[in-house]
Design an enzyme around this catalytic site. Structure first.
Site, PDB file in Angstrom:
ATOM      1  N   GLU A 220       0.833  -1.198   0.000  1.00 56.16           N
ATOM      2  CA  GLU A 220       0.000   0.000   0.000  1.00 56.16           C
ATOM      3  C   GLU A 220       0.873   1.255   0.000  1.00 56.16           C
ATOM      4  O   GLU A 220       1.934   1.271   0.603  1.00 56.16           O
ATOM      5  CB  GLU A 220      -0.912  -0.005   1.240  1.00 56.16           C
ATOM      6  CG  GLU A 220      -1.701  -1.301   1.394  1.00 56.16           C
ATOM      7  CD  GLU A 220      -2.376  -1.444   2.762  1.00 56.16           C
ATOM      8  OE1 GLU A 220      -2.702  -0.408   3.385  1.00 56.16           O
ATOM      9  OE2 GLU A 220      -2.568  -2.591   3.205  1.00 56.16           O
ATOM     10  N   GLU A 332      -9.833   5.545   2.964  1.00 57.95           N
ATOM     11  CA  GLU A 332     -10.114   4.715   4.138  1.00 57.95           C
ATOM     12  C   GLU A 332     -10.032   5.585   5.374  1.00 57.95           C
ATOM     13  O   GLU A 332      -9.142   6.437   5.490  1.00 57.95           O
ATOM     14  CB  GLU A 332      -9.099   3.572   4.224  1.00 57.95           C
ATOM     15  CG  GLU A 332      -9.233   2.703   5.471  1.00 57.95           C
ATOM     16  CD  GLU A 332      -8.130   1.648   5.567  1.00 57.95           C
ATOM     17  OE1 GLU A 332      -8.017   1.023   6.639  1.00 57.95           O
ATOM     18  OE2 GLU A 332      -7.385   1.464   4.585  1.00 57.95           O
TER      19      GLU A 332
END
Length: 419
Positions: A220, A332
């Site tokens: 990520e 997120e």
């Protein structure tokens, strides 16, 4: 008679004062005792905890040849590249960073493009010498904010059957069902409000393989606002990896051995500047992650100029040693209130505005691409959209000749439709 009465009154007053003082003393002792018990303060335990933290800090804060003071309060240490935390890994001990890999075909950036100033620490004009890498120094305060050494530098989450957990909320676009060897996108940078120290707001790309159980592999990268990790509300460039669904492996940035940094211009975990403003100038960063066809490692590129940052060695992973089965883009947040049963958090995602507000108001991802088996950058097919709580944070996609595949996403969190 008056004298006797006066003497009696004085005696009563003295007795009352003594009683009052004794009561205050007893009460103070009781409050202090309760306070100590409530804080479960144990000098030996606290001393042991600090000793463990200092041992950890000594391990990850390597000796610097130069230290640069950043305007946001960070200390950036210039560490000899062969001494960086990655080379504490048993499989990397004694090695040196690899040479630049073959870049995906169809990529427009060049290695020697002019250096961009998009991190606050570079505003001073100072830089790290060749042969070193800039590393944000980790402090005792950083670790103590996390409550435990185990929690520090890691995403703590409970994995369900999909990518989401009850306290992590997403607005994302994804493609799956194929073999992927990389991903690229430009990500709009904002400084969203984060309500609670233990919440965060991030925008990133994910490279994913494995099942959504204990063998989930992810790589990520993007930007995040995390008061717990960094102690402020600046958006910061970050990376993350795990090979067992965020349980025991992996970490943010360079806080464990794993990611090998090769660049002396980019500090992972450092604040990004400038940022976008509502109805004002928009700023985005380029992120590309791809698997080197020769050695099989996963390389990271940052910025529109295409600066190579470093790589995740393939041996760190199980499923990602081969390829990814899913790539994901989007936002997120952590909503700590989900476990309390109260109001939804007011932590913002992206710009803090819903997708339908569009350019200059809502946050975006543009020029979404993937890397195929032959190291070609290609447009996406079958893009899927998912918003866990669309009344809190949503997402809308589009396509045009300038931005290719793109989407707007985000939201304010708690509002009249998201109580």
């Amino acid at each position: 008679m008056a004298s006797s009465s006066s003497s009696s009154s004085s005696s009563i007053i003295c007795t009352f004062v003594v009683f009052l003082l004794v009561s205050i003393l007893v009460l103070s002792k009781s409050i202090l005792s309760d306070s100590i018990n409530n804080q479960t303060f144990h000098p030996r335990q606290e001393s042991h905890k600090l000793k463990r933290i200092r041992t950890y800090l000594k391990k990850i804060n390597k000796p610097a040849v130069k230290t640069i003071q950043s305007g946001d309060g960070d200390l950036i240490d210039c560490i000899p590249s062969h001494l960086q935390p990655a080379f504490d890994h048993p499989k990397l001990k004694g090695q040196k960073p690899l040479e630049p890999p073959e870049r995906p075909k169809g990529n427009n950036n060049s290695f020697d493009e002019m250096v961009e100033n998009f991190q606050l620490w570079t505003n001073s004009g100072e830089s790290c010498p060749q042969g070193t890498i800039p590393v944000r120094r980790t402090t005792e305060k950083d670790v103590l904010r996390a409550n435990s050494l185990r929690r520090f530098g890691r995403k703590i989450r409970r994995i369900r059957h999909d990518t989401m957990s009850s306290d992590h909320e997403h607005a994302v676009a994804f493609v799956n069902g194929e073999q992927f060897y990389g991903v690229k996108a430009s990500i709009n940078v904002w400084a969203p409000h984060v309500t609670d120290q233990y919440e965060f707001s991030l925008s990133q790309v994910w490279i994913i393989s494995g099942t959504f159980g204990n063998d989930l592999n992810t790589i990520e990268a993007g930007w995040q606002v995390s008061p717990e990790l960094y102690g402020d509300n600046y958006p910061r460039f970050f990376t993350y990896w795990t090979t067992d669904a965020y349980q025991t492996t992996g970490c943010y940035n360079l806080l464990c051995s794993g990611f090998v940094q090769t660049n002396n211009r980019i500090a992972i975990g450092a604040a990004i500047s400038p940022r976008s403003s509502y109805n004002g100038r928009q700023f985005d960063i380029g992120i590309m992650i791809w698997k080197d066809p020769k050695h099989g490692h996963w390389w990271l590129e940052f910025g529109s100029g295409g600066l190579l940052v470093g790589y995740w060695p393939s041996f760190l992973f199980s499923h990602l040693q081969m390829h990814a089965s899913m790539v994901q883009f989007g936002g997120e947040i952590v909503n700590t209130r989900s476990s309390m049963g109260g109001y939804h958090t007011t932590t913002q995602m992206g710009s803090g505005h819903f997708a339908e507000e569009g350019f200059g108001k809502s946050s975006y991802f543009r020029n979404l691409q993937v890397v195929d088996w032959d190291n070609n950058l290609i447009p996406l097919n079958n893009l899927h959209l998912l918003a866990d709580h669309p009344n809190c944070y949503n997402i809308k996609a589009g396509r045009n000749n300038v931005w290719g595949n793109y989407f707007y996403y985000g939201g304010p969190g708690r509002n009249s439709r998201c109580p």
